[in-house]
Design a protein around this motif. Structure first.
Motif, mmCIF file in Angstrom:
data_model
loop_
_atom_site.group_PDB
_atom_site.id
_atom_site.type_symbol
_atom_site.label_atom_id
_atom_site.label_comp_id
_atom_site.label_asym_id
_atom_site.label_seq_id
_atom_site.Cartn_x
_atom_site.Cartn_y
_atom_site.Cartn_z
ATOM 1 N N ARG A 3 5.095 36.677 4.793
ATOM 2 C CA ARG A 3 5.215 35.253 5.098
ATOM 3 C C ARG A 3 6.406 34.651 4.340
ATOM 4 N NH1 ARG A 3 4.631 30.420 7.835
ATOM 5 N NH2 ARG A 3 4.036 28.732 6.450
ATOM 6 N N SER A 4 6.564 35.005 3.075
ATOM 7 C CA SER A 4 7.642 34.456 2.268
ATOM 8 C C SER A 4 9.003 34.805 2.853
ATOM 9 C CB SER A 4 7.538 34.979 0.831
ATOM 10 O OG SER A 4 8.537 34.402 0.008
ATOM 11 N N LEU A 5 9.200 36.053 3.230
ATOM 12 C CA LEU A 5 10.483 36.487 3.776
ATOM 13 C C LEU A 5 10.754 35.837 5.135
ATOM 14 C CD1 LEU A 5 12.989 38.205 3.556
ATOM 15 C CD2 LEU A 5 11.703 40.137 4.503
ATOM 16 N N SER A 6 9.725 35.711 5.967
ATOM 17 C CA SER A 6 9.922 35.094 7.279
ATOM 18 C C SER A 6 10.319 33.631 7.146
ATOM 19 C CB SER A 6 8.650 35.229 8.132
ATOM 20 O OG SER A 6 7.576 34.496 7.576
ATOM 21 N N VAL A 7 9.730 32.917 6.184
ATOM 22 C CA VAL A 7 10.094 31.514 5.961
ATOM 23 C C VAL A 7 11.544 31.412 5.492
ATOM 24 C CG1 VAL A 7 9.661 29.474 4.529
ATOM 25 C CG2 VAL A 7 7.742 30.729 5.511
ATOM 26 N N ILE A 8 11.941 32.306 4.608
ATOM 27 C CA ILE A 8 13.329 32.316 4.129
ATOM 28 C C ILE A 8 14.295 32.515 5.289
ATOM 29 C CG2 ILE A 8 15.024 33.581 2.744
ATOM 30 C CD1 ILE A 8 12.763 34.171 0.742
ATOM 31 N N LEU A 9 14.014 33.477 6.146
ATOM 32 C CA LEU A 9 14.894 33.768 7.273
ATOM 33 C C LEU A 9 14.953 32.610 8.264
ATOM 34 C CD1 LEU A 9 14.034 37.519 7.964
ATOM 35 C CD2 LEU A 9 16.120 36.591 6.943
ATOM 36 N N ILE A 10 13.787 32.045 8.603
ATOM 37 C CA ILE A 10 13.753 30.924 9.547
ATOM 38 C C ILE A 10 14.512 29.725 8.983
ATOM 39 C CG2 ILE A 10 12.251 29.230 10.670
ATOM 40 C CD1 ILE A 10 10.107 31.482 10.748
ATOM 41 N N THR A 11 14.308 29.454 7.705
ATOM 42 C CA THR A 11 14.979 28.316 7.059
ATOM 43 C C THR A 11 16.483 28.503 7.052
ATOM 44 O OG1 THR A 11 13.062 27.933 5.633
ATOM 45 C CG2 THR A 11 15.151 26.960 4.945
ATOM 46 N N LEU A 12 16.948 29.671 6.659
ATOM 47 C CA LEU A 12 18.387 29.910 6.569
ATOM 48 C C LEU A 12 19.054 29.945 7.938
ATOM 49 C CD1 LEU A 12 18.576 32.581 3.706
ATOM 50 C CD2 LEU A 12 18.927 30.102 3.563
ATOM 51 N N VAL A 13 18.393 30.540 8.931
ATOM 52 C CA VAL A 13 18.961 30.577 10.281
ATOM 53 C C VAL A 13 19.024 29.173 10.875
ATOM 54 C CG1 VAL A 13 18.567 31.348 12.652
ATOM 55 C CG2 VAL A 13 18.313 32.967 10.767
ATOM 56 N N SER A 14 17.940 28.405 10.744
ATOM 57 C CA SER A 14 17.905 27.038 11.284
ATOM 58 C C SER A 14 18.959 26.168 10.617
ATOM 59 C CB SER A 14 16.515 26.422 11.073
ATOM 60 O OG SER A 14 15.520 27.184 11.702
ATOM 61 N N PHE A 15 19.033 26.258 9.290
ATOM 62 C CA PHE A 15 20.034 25.469 8.571
ATOM 63 C C PHE A 15 21.435 25.934 8.928
ATOM 64 C CE2 PHE A 15 22.929 24.810 5.032
ATOM 65 C CZ PHE A 15 22.791 23.450 4.827
ATOM 66 N N GLY A 16 21.626 27.246 9.064
ATOM 67 C CA GLY A 16 22.945 27.775 9.412
ATOM 68 C C GLY A 16 23.425 27.270 10.756
ATOM 69 N N ILE A 17 22.527 27.230 11.742
ATOM 70 C CA ILE A 17 22.885 26.714 13.072
ATOM 71 C C ILE A 17 23.274 25.238 12.968
ATOM 72 C CG2 ILE A 17 22.005 26.159 15.372
ATOM 73 C CD1 ILE A 17 20.228 28.674 15.122
ATOM 74 N N TYR A 18 22.442 24.453 12.262
ATOM 75 C CA TYR A 18 22.761 23.038 12.068
ATOM 76 C C TYR A 18 24.127 22.880 11.395
ATOM 77 C CZ TYR A 18 23.482 19.082 9.059
ATOM 78 O OH TYR A 18 24.084 18.054 8.390
ATOM 79 N N SER A 22 27.333 21.148 13.150
ATOM 80 C CA SER A 22 27.755 19.836 12.654
ATOM 81 C C SER A 22 29.187 19.870 12.126
ATOM 82 C CB SER A 22 26.797 19.345 11.566
ATOM 83 O OG SER A 22 26.835 20.197 10.432
ATOM 84 N N GLN A 23 29.549 20.947 11.428
ATOM 85 C CA GLN A 23 30.905 21.056 10.907
ATOM 86 C C GLN A 23 31.928 21.205 12.031
ATOM 87 O OE1 GLN A 23 31.865 20.852 7.455
ATOM 88 N NE2 GLN A 23 29.788 20.049 7.471
ATOM 89 N N ALA A 24 31.523 21.879 13.097
ATOM 90 C CA ALA A 24 32.467 22.156 14.190
ATOM 91 C C ALA A 24 32.562 21.030 15.214
ATOM 92 C CB ALA A 24 32.066 23.466 14.883
ATOM 93 N N TYR A 25 31.442 20.350 15.470
ATOM 94 C CA TYR A 25 31.410 19.454 16.636
ATOM 95 C C TYR A 25 30.924 18.036 16.352
ATOM 96 C CZ TYR A 25 31.760 23.984 18.955
ATOM 97 O OH TYR A 25 32.158 25.237 19.336
ATOM 98 N N PHE A 26 30.617 17.689 15.097
ATOM 99 C CA PHE A 26 30.027 16.375 14.848
ATOM 100 C C PHE A 26 30.973 15.242 15.241
ATOM 101 C CE2 PHE A 26 28.801 12.633 12.475
ATOM 102 C CZ PHE A 26 27.425 12.623 12.621
ATOM 103 N N SER A 27 32.228 15.347 14.854
ATOM 104 C CA SER A 27 33.182 14.267 15.155
ATOM 105 C C SER A 27 33.324 14.044 16.652
ATOM 106 C CB SER A 27 34.550 14.588 14.549
ATOM 107 O OG SER A 27 34.476 14.629 13.140
ATOM 108 N N GLU A 28 33.398 15.162 17.404
ATOM 109 C CA GLU A 28 33.534 15.056 18.855
ATOM 110 C C GLU A 28 32.302 14.425 19.481
ATOM 111 O OE1 GLU A 28 34.300 17.555 17.028
ATOM 112 O OE2 GLU A 28 36.344 18.201 17.513
ATOM 113 N N LEU A 29 31.118 14.833 19.009
ATOM 114 C CA LEU A 29 29.887 14.264 19.557
ATOM 115 C C LEU A 29 29.782 12.781 19.231
ATOM 116 C CD1 LEU A 29 27.138 14.626 20.971
ATOM 117 C CD2 LEU A 29 26.156 15.129 18.729
ATOM 118 N N ARG A 30 30.118 12.411 18.007
ATOM 119 C CA ARG A 30 30.051 11.000 17.620
ATOM 120 C C ARG A 30 31.007 10.160 18.469
ATOM 121 N NH1 ARG A 30 31.696 8.990 11.631
ATOM 122 N NH2 ARG A 30 33.746 9.539 12.460
ATOM 123 N N GLN A 31 32.188 10.697 18.715
ATOM 124 C CA GLN A 31 33.157 9.979 19.552
ATOM 125 C C GLN A 31 32.640 9.830 20.978
ATOM 126 O OE1 GLN A 31 37.031 11.780 19.537
ATOM 127 N NE2 GLN A 31 37.951 10.217 20.842
#
Length: 260
Positions: A3-18, A22-31
């Motif tokens: 359970r501990s390892l699965s939570v770590i992986l889910i958290t890091l993957v979800s945060f990584g996608i965000y 956000s770093q690549a497309y936030f400005s364009e989306l906001r515009q």
């Protein structure tokens, strides 16, 4: 997989996608959003809401969607979340009022972007999700759970200057701020409103007065900021002692926990 390892992986993957999106497309989306809603502050907030979908998905996978409010720390006392930070930031508001002129150039967009959006979404993403899921639902202790978020949080503020000395000061200030917000989040029974409003009021004091153009600030700015930080730590320790509550961050949870 544990359970501990699965939570770590889910958290890091979800945060990584965000983080990547956000770093690549936030400005364009906001515009793009601003083309439909001609208000930069509101467009900024709506952009954050869209890019936070991977965070919500990750939290839902870890502890079910209906429990997201609980696992992200948004179910705790809203009133306590406002009052405690208001008291703690009094040194900044009072001190800045004596030492700095009122910022007459402050705009509504700046209030929404640097005040409301920065405080809520940065705490929601970095403390409620990234730190919160790693520390609360895995065997990771405080330091390994907070380190990645604190480093990224500090790095995100380096756009504010090109001077090396100032950059070091900005990085150190925001890095320690991330650790403080995470510590307060944990010690106040995972009440995310505490770091959200402390972050908001500290930013608001910085904006209401012409303190500095970056997060590092000068001598007087840091004197009053240190007083606010000290007050937040002392009042937290006094509150926990009065209520006879054990510290969440202790020798048994600083590096690794024996049980989740």
């Amino acid at each position: 997989m544990s359970r501990s390892l699965s939570v770590i992986l889910i958290t890091l993957v979800s945060f990584g996608i965000y983080f990547f999106m956000s770093q690549a497309y936030f400005s364009e989306l906001r515009q793009w959003v601003n083309g439909f809603i001609p208000n930069l502050g509101l467009s900024h907030i709506l952009g954050y809401l869209i890019f936070c979908l991977p965070i919500l998905l990750g939290a839902s996978i870890i502890n079910e969607f209906k429990r997201c409010k609980v696992t992200l720390g948004l179910n705790r006392s809203f009133v306590k979340g406002i009052l405690f930070p208001m008291i703690c930031t009094l040194p900044m508001f009072i001190g800045f009022a004596f030492c700095f002129p009122v910022n007459e150039d402050l705009t509504n967009d700046e209030l929404l972007i640097t005040g409301v959006a920065a405080a809520f979404f940065e705490e929601f993403i970095f403390r409620g999700f990234l730190f919160g899921q790693l520390f609360r639902f895995t065997k990771l202790g405080f330091i390994p759970a907070v380190l990645l978020g604190a480093l990224l949080f500090a790095a995100m503020h380096l756009y504010q200057s090109n001077d090396l000395t100032t950059l070091i000061g900005i990085f150190a200030t925001t890095f320690m701020g991330a650790i403080l917000f995470a510590w307060l989040f944990a010690e106040w029974n995972y009440n995310l409103w505490i770091p959200i409003f402390l972050h908001f009021f500290m930013n608001l004091a910085w904006m209401l007065f012409s303190v500095s153009e970056n997060a590092f600030g000068g001598f007087y700015a840091n004197i009053f900021r240190i007083l606010t930080i000290a007050l937040a730590i002392i009042l937290t320790l006094v509150y926990k002692r009065k209520k006879q509550l054990p510290l969440i961050i202790n020798r048994g949870t600083i590096w690794m926990k024996n049980r989740n």
